[in-house]
Design an enzyme around this catalytic site. Structure first.
Site, PDB file in Angstrom:
ATOM      1  N   GLU A 190       0.823  -1.203   0.000  1.00  0.00           N
ATOM      2  CA  GLU A 190       0.000   0.000   0.000  1.00  0.00           C
ATOM      3  C   GLU A 190       0.866   1.267   0.000  1.00  0.00           C
ATOM      4  OE1 GLU A 190      -1.303  -2.841   1.714  1.00  0.00           O
ATOM      5  OE2 GLU A 190      -2.593  -2.894  -0.039  1.00  0.00           O
ATOM      6  N   ASP A 298      -7.676  -5.249  -3.903  1.00  0.00           N
ATOM      7  CA  ASP A 298      -6.845  -5.540  -2.725  1.00  0.00           C
ATOM      8  C   ASP A 298      -6.980  -6.993  -2.274  1.00  0.00           C
ATOM      9  OD1 ASP A 298      -5.014  -4.985  -0.691  1.00  0.00           O
ATOM     10  OD2 ASP A 298      -6.542  -4.279   0.710  1.00  0.00           O
ATOM     11  N   ARG A 325      -8.740 -14.561  -0.343  1.00  0.00           N
ATOM     12  CA  ARG A 325      -9.419 -13.302  -0.021  1.00  0.00           C
ATOM     13  C   ARG A 325     -10.446 -12.941  -1.101  1.00  0.00           C
ATOM     14  NH1 ARG A 325      -5.751  -8.647   2.735  1.00  0.00           N
ATOM     15  NH2 ARG A 325      -6.776  -6.803   1.866  1.00  0.00           N
TER      16      ARG A 325
HETATM   17 CA    CA Z   1      -3.171  -5.285   0.733  1.00  0.00          CA
END
Ligand code: CA
Length: 554
Positions: A190, A298, A325
């Site tokens: 990030e 993300d 994820r």
């Molecule tokens: Ca991340």
């Protein structure tokens, strides 16, 4: 004891301690019930114990044995290790050795940080644990150092700087010792970093190799990045890999590409959102599989790659399992990276499925619109169907127990300007969540080959703790509101809970010593969900890190 007896005793003990946590012991870690030698309770990261003293009939009789204060008010995500009656546990700011029987501290070694450190760290001031071998304990620090301590004294033996925190790198990962090499990963996607996995010599700390998770243009996969985008391409490596000693292969998950705005970095962006199969001796990539090419959302694929042998089409198969994820539960043949199954385990709207021939997601307009800069509602949210909190696989029930997230998110790109050491996200961070009205999380008992849940234990606030399962038919997990919980592995029925005083983001472990089975977990609130969700249901949870140890009352 007279002097003669003492000498005889010392001679008997000498060969044992010389082999302390040898490479052989680490390989057998998953079946060594008197110690907890590996992150993930074994190289396979199954977090399963064959112990049965604590079982579904007596779990309601669990009581605390002691509680140890970390004197730290940050998130406690560390997995304790246990060796010969001593618990080794980390926080962001210290490493500690504690006597199992008494809960008394044997030593505590603080980590000193430059004052600017916390400002530069993304998603919680944390550390996830240590690795041990041959009398040495290895850990990482937020300012991206890898250090080795003497397990007896806590004295620092060597220290290596892996990266520069001023460039946005940090380290929270528990190291992995595999085939005589200490492996570590970094955080920082990030912040416009280009990330990697390192190999270190366990004895001296000498740097042995570095494998970048984002290839340069002259390396294989370099053509999946346009122009200079690879230089700021992310691909963090912030969760410990699994290891198959027979195949001599480490499986390490790779995080999201940076910045989130995918239109600015056309191409698949290897090896972001992938798993790498690595030779731990050299860092050489044997194969890769990419879960989410050119990902805008993300969807880090860093989380634990669990190894097991399960039946696929009736045939025992060496597999790797990942509750990704991105909302799909993947099963791969870990000998070659071939996709065997991929099914949603939570609500997914960015893809309708995974093409079993190509292994690529069949994307919907949600993903297309997101890349074009339109605001979309996406399931799962940027926190994923499951974030970092590790699941457990029980080879007896054949189920994976995972703390899942049941909400979606709002996504819109925003301009990102790179400045070293500063956030470089490329996403509008206002109005992030699509909460819905029901529970925001559930512990699910998932069939790896179908993604379907045999049972679910919902919770208003999602659980962000690790999961532990045992042959006693008990599944342990924890709530962000502080309750440490035990469930029946077959039915999901709640068997027991205990309030630990702060939110649980730690990773439970179990072992048996002198005839007593213990369960330990760190409590302490302040990780990614606590910091960024804005979940109003968390308003009254106090901080305060400590280690709890439980056993069944005799
Ligand atoms: Ca991340």
């Amino acid at each position: 004891m007279n002097r003669f007896a003492f000498v005889a005793c010392a001679i008997l003990l000498a060969p044992l301690s010389a082999n302390a946590q040898s490479a052989d012991q680490l390989v057998k870690g998953a079946t060594d019930t008197s110690n907890v030698l590996n992150y993930g309770m074994g190289y396979n990261l199954q977090r399963f114990s064959p112990l049965t003293q604590i079982n579904r009939d007596n779990a309601k009789e669990l009581v605390p044995v002691w509680n140890y204060s970390f004197a730290d008010d940050r998130s406690e995500e560390s997995q304790p290790l246990v060796y010969q009656g001593v618990i080794y546990v980390t926080t962001n700011s210290a490493t500690m050795a504690i006597d199992v029987k008494t809960g008394k501290q044997i030593w505590k070694t603080k980590v000193e940080y430059p004052p600017e450190t916390p400002r530069i760290v993304c998603c919680g001031i944390i550390n996830r644990g240590a690795a041990i071998q041959d009398g040495k304990l290895y850990r990482t620090t937020l300012d991206a150092n890898v250090i080795a301590l003497d397990m007896k004294t806590g004295k620092e033996l060597w220290r290596q700087k892996a990266a520069d925190i001023k460039e946005g790198y940090s380290m929270t990962v528990a190291p992995l010792v595999a085939d005589g090499v200490v492996l570590t990963g970094v955080s920082g996607a990030e912040f416009g970093t280009r990330d990697f996995i390192d190999g270190w010599d366990p004895g001296t700390g000498k740097h042995l190799w570095r494998t970048y998770s984002v290839p340069s243009p002259d390396e294989p996969g370099g053509d999946t990045w346009k122009g200079d985008t690879w230089k700021l391409g992310g691909g963090s490596t912030w969760i410990t890999g699994s290891y198959d000693p027979e195949l001599k292969t480490v499986y390490w998950g790779i995080g999201n590409p940076g910045p989130f705005d995918a239109a600015g970095r056309p191409g698949d962006n290897l090896y972001t959102c992938s798993v790498l199969a690595l030779d731990p001796k050299t860092g050489k990539i044997k194969w890769h599989y990419q879960f989410s090419p050119n990902n805008p959302f993300d969807y880090d694929a860093v989380a634990e790659m669990v190894l097991a042998e399960i039946k696929v089409d009736g045939k025992p198969t060496k597999v790797l399992m990942d509750a990704n994820r991105n909302g799909f539960f993947y099963v791969l043949d870990r000998t070659n990276g071939k996709l065997l199954a991929a099914n949603p385990y939570v609500k997914v709207n960015w893809a309708t499925g995974i093409d079993m021939k190509t292994g690529r997601p069949i994307e919907t307009d949600v993903t297309k619109d997101a890349r074009e800069g339109k605001k979309v509602t996406v399931f799962p949210s940027i926190l994923g169907g499951k974030n970092w909190e590790p699941m457990s696989f029980d080879p007896q029930t054949g189920l994976a127990y995972a703390n899942t997230l049941l909400f979606g998110g709002h996504y819109k790109t925003a301009p990102a300007t790179y400045k070293a050491g500063e956030w470089y996200v490329g996403m509008d961070l206002t109005d992030l969540w699509e909460w819905g009205t029901g529970p925001r999380g559930a512990l699910k008992a998932i069939d790896p080959l179908t993604g379907k849940a045999k049972w679910e234990a919902p919770s208003d606030i999602p659980r962000f703790s690790g999961v532990l399962s045992t042959a006693g038919g008990v599944v342990f997990s924890g709530q962000l509101t502080g309750e440490f919980e035990a469930f029946d592995a077959d039915s999901g029925k709640k068997l027991w809970q205990f309030q630990t005083g702060s939110g649980i983001e730690g990773q439970p472990v179990t072992w048996q010593q002198d005839g007593v089975q213990y369960v330990a977990v760190a409590s302490g609130y302040g990780g990614v969900y606590s910091l960024f969700s804005g979940d109003e249901r968390l308003a009254k949870v106090p901080a305060g890190g400590s280690l709890w140890v439980f056993a069944v009352k005799k």
